[in-house]
Motif scaffolding. Structure first.
Motif, PDB file in Angstrom:
ATOM      1  N   ILE A   1      -2.823  31.822  33.865  1.00 22.60           N
ATOM      2  CA  ILE A   1      -2.397  33.128  34.376  1.00 22.60           C
ATOM      3  C   ILE A   1      -3.614  33.968  34.747  1.00 22.60           C
ATOM      4  O   ILE A   1      -3.651  34.606  35.805  1.00 22.60           O
ATOM      5  CB  ILE A   1      -1.514  33.854  33.344  1.00 22.60           C
ATOM      6  CG1 ILE A   1      -0.174  33.143  33.207  1.00 22.60           C
ATOM      7  CG2 ILE A   1      -1.299  35.316  33.731  1.00 22.60           C
ATOM      8  CD1 ILE A   1       0.683  33.646  32.056  1.00 22.60           C
TER       9      ILE A   1
ATOM     10  N   PHE B   1      -3.761  34.690  38.781  1.00 20.49           N
ATOM     11  CA  PHE B   1      -3.183  36.006  39.052  1.00 20.49           C
ATOM     12  C   PHE B   1      -4.181  37.087  38.649  1.00 20.49           C
ATOM     13  O   PHE B   1      -4.088  37.654  37.566  1.00 20.49           O
ATOM     14  CB  PHE B   1      -1.854  36.182  38.297  1.00 20.49           C
ATOM     15  CG  PHE B   1      -0.811  35.194  38.717  1.00 20.49           C
ATOM     16  CD1 PHE B   1      -0.045  35.415  39.831  1.00 20.49           C
ATOM     17  CD2 PHE B   1      -0.619  34.033  37.988  1.00 20.49           C
ATOM     18  CE1 PHE B   1       0.906  34.495  40.231  1.00 20.49           C
ATOM     19  CE2 PHE B   1       0.331  33.107  38.373  1.00 20.49           C
ATOM     20  CZ  PHE B   1       1.095  33.344  39.508  1.00 20.49           C
TER      21      PHE B   1
ATOM     22  N   GLU C   1      -6.091  40.472  38.029  1.00 20.49           N
ATOM     23  CA  GLU C   1      -5.508  41.767  37.678  1.00 20.49           C
ATOM     24  C   GLU C   1      -5.682  42.797  38.783  1.00 20.49           C
ATOM     25  O   GLU C   1      -4.810  43.636  38.997  1.00 20.49           O
ATOM     26  CB  GLU C   1      -6.143  42.279  36.387  1.00 20.49           C
ATOM     27  CG  GLU C   1      -5.407  43.449  35.793  1.00 20.49           C
ATOM     28  CD  GLU C   1      -5.883  43.771  34.399  1.00 20.49           C
ATOM     29  OE1 GLU C   1      -5.210  44.560  33.740  1.00 20.49           O
ATOM     30  OE2 GLU C   1      -6.912  43.223  33.974  1.00 20.49           O
TER      31      GLU C   1
ATOM     32  N   VAL D   1      -2.822  41.586  41.680  1.00 21.93           N
ATOM     33  CA  VAL D   1      -1.398  41.595  41.290  1.00 21.93           C
ATOM     34  C   VAL D   1      -1.263  42.025  39.829  1.00 21.93           C
ATOM     35  O   VAL D   1      -0.903  41.222  38.977  1.00 21.93           O
ATOM     36  CB  VAL D   1      -0.752  40.214  41.530  1.00 21.93           C
ATOM     37  CG1 VAL D   1      -0.499  39.961  42.997  1.00 21.93           C
ATOM     38  CG2 VAL D   1      -1.601  39.093  40.969  1.00 21.93           C
TER      39      VAL D   1
ATOM     40  N   LYS E   1       0.944  43.982  38.221  1.00 22.64           N
ATOM     41  CA  LYS E   1       2.295  43.954  37.641  1.00 22.64           C
ATOM     42  C   LYS E   1       2.761  42.521  37.404  1.00 22.64           C
ATOM     43  O   LYS E   1       3.393  42.230  36.385  1.00 22.64           O
ATOM     44  CB  LYS E   1       3.269  44.693  38.546  1.00 22.64           C
ATOM     45  CG  LYS E   1       3.012  46.192  38.585  1.00 22.64           C
ATOM     46  CD  LYS E   1       3.997  46.893  39.470  1.00 22.64           C
ATOM     47  CE  LYS E   1       3.681  48.382  39.512  1.00 22.64           C
ATOM     48  NZ  LYS E   1       4.579  49.102  40.397  1.00 22.64           N
ATOM     49  N   THR E   2       2.454  41.629  38.329  1.00 20.69           N
ATOM     50  CA  THR E   2       2.841  40.224  38.164  1.00 20.69           C
ATOM     51  C   THR E   2       2.125  39.617  36.966  1.00 20.69           C
ATOM     52  O   THR E   2       2.736  38.896  36.171  1.00 20.69           O
ATOM     53  CB  THR E   2       2.500  39.424  39.434  1.00 20.69           C
ATOM     54  OG1 THR E   2       3.137  40.038  40.550  1.00 20.69           O
ATOM     55  CG2 THR E   2       2.935  37.981  39.310  1.00 20.69           C
ATOM     56  N   ARG E   3       0.851  39.927  36.830  1.00 25.48           N
ATOM     57  CA  ARG E   3       0.091  39.385  35.703  1.00 25.48           C
ATOM     58  C   ARG E   3       0.625  39.904  34.371  1.00 25.48           C
ATOM     59  O   ARG E   3       0.763  39.143  33.409  1.00 25.48           O
ATOM     60  CB  ARG E   3      -1.379  39.732  35.859  1.00 25.48           C
ATOM     61  CG  ARG E   3      -2.232  39.154  34.767  1.00 25.48           C
ATOM     62  CD  ARG E   3      -3.676  39.337  35.087  1.00 25.48           C
ATOM     63  NE  ARG E   3      -4.512  38.939  33.985  1.00 25.48           N
ATOM     64  CZ  ARG E   3      -5.817  38.875  34.050  1.00 25.48           C
ATOM     65  NH1 ARG E   3      -6.427  39.171  35.160  1.00 25.48           N
ATOM     66  NH2 ARG E   3      -6.519  38.521  33.015  1.00 25.48           N
ATOM     67  N   THR E   4       0.941  41.197  34.314  1.00 19.84           N
ATOM     68  CA  THR E   4       1.497  41.765  33.086  1.00 19.84           C
ATOM     69  C   THR E   4       2.837  41.124  32.754  1.00 19.84           C
ATOM     70  O   THR E   4       3.100  40.758  31.599  1.00 19.84           O
ATOM     71  CB  THR E   4       1.661  43.285  33.233  1.00 19.84           C
ATOM     72  OG1 THR E   4       0.391  43.852  33.563  1.00 19.84           O
ATOM     73  CG2 THR E   4       2.178  43.912  31.959  1.00 19.84           C
ATOM     74  N   PHE E   5       3.679  40.956  33.775  1.00 20.90           N
ATOM     75  CA  PHE E   5       4.985  40.320  33.560  1.00 20.90           C
ATOM     76  C   PHE E   5       4.820  38.895  33.054  1.00 20.90           C
ATOM     77  O   PHE E   5       5.500  38.480  32.099  1.00 20.90           O
ATOM     78  CB  PHE E   5       5.797  40.336  34.860  1.00 20.90           C
ATOM     79  CG  PHE E   5       7.056  39.528  34.795  1.00 20.90           C
ATOM     80  CD1 PHE E   5       8.142  39.974  34.081  1.00 20.90           C
ATOM     81  CD2 PHE E   5       7.140  38.302  35.433  1.00 20.90           C
ATOM     82  CE1 PHE E   5       9.299  39.226  33.997  1.00 20.90           C
ATOM     83  CE2 PHE E   5       8.287  37.535  35.364  1.00 20.90           C
ATOM     84  CZ  PHE E   5       9.372  38.003  34.648  1.00 20.90           C
ATOM     85  N   LEU E   6       3.922  38.128  33.674  1.00 28.67           N
ATOM     86  CA  LEU E   6       3.725  36.738  33.252  1.00 28.67           C
ATOM     87  C   LEU E   6       3.138  36.643  31.849  1.00 28.67           C
ATOM     88  O   LEU E   6       3.480  35.731  31.095  1.00 28.67           O
ATOM     89  CB  LEU E   6       2.838  36.003  34.257  1.00 28.67           C
ATOM     90  CG  LEU E   6       3.489  35.720  35.609  1.00 28.67           C
ATOM     91  CD1 LEU E   6       2.478  35.118  36.573  1.00 28.67           C
ATOM     92  CD2 LEU E   6       4.682  34.805  35.457  1.00 28.67           C
TER      93      LEU E   6
END
Length: 167
Positions: free
Chosen positions: A116, A120, A122, A125, A127-132
């Motif tokens: 991750i 991805f 920071e 992306v 928000k995507t990294r936080t979600f993953l």
């Protein structure tokens, strides 16, 4: 076809300008033009990345950098004897199973977390990294609870693998 023939001097000059020097040329009306597909500051295909921004110097932390790398290697090396020992020696110890399950969960979590972090970034992306990362934490917790249930309420990991292997 006739309309193309009427525009042919302008069309020919525009097409030829694509093969000439990428500097400014003149069209039939005497107006300056830039070569086709020329990237200018006004028309960029993709937004530019911050190329010359200085890299921030992170504060040293035990869970990052070389300590993190060393921890990953110790977990990976520790998995080798813990994986082989129950099958080679024939001992079925709940403590050995608990250590094996713990190392498998930690090893998987650290590996997926590294993926991750690598794929991805920071700054691109966030928000995507936080979600993953939260999704990974959820799956890690679910896996740990599942292995705990399998160890305490069933035959255990090594015995389960042994039964599947001999089936």
């Amino acid at each position: 076809m006739a309309s193309i023939a009427r525009q042919s001097p302008l069309l020919r000059q525009t097409c030829l300008s694509a093969f000439r020097s990428p500097f400014v040329g003149k069209n039939a009306a005497g107006v300056s033009q830039v070569v086709a597909f020329h990237a200018s500051a006004k028309k960029q295909i993709l937004p530019p990345l911050p190329l010359n921004d200085p890299a921030p110097i992170p504060k040293p932390h035990p869970s990052e950098g070389s300590y993190h790398w060393t921890f990953e290697r110790l977990v990976s090396i520790g998995l080798i004897p813990v994986t082989i020992a129950p099958f080679a020696a024939g001992s079925l110890s709940p403590i050995m199973d608990a250590i094996l399950c713990s190392l498998l969960v930690v090893h998987s979590h650290v590996g997926f977390q590294s993926s991750i972090i690598d794929y991805f970034p920071e700054r691109r992306v966030p928000k995507t990294r936080t979600f993953l990362n939260w999704l990974l934490r959820g799956f890690t917790l679910t896996t740990a609870l599942g292995l705990y249930e399998f160890e305490t309420n069933d035959v255990g990991l090594t015995e389960g693998i042994r039964r599947i292997w001999k089936a």
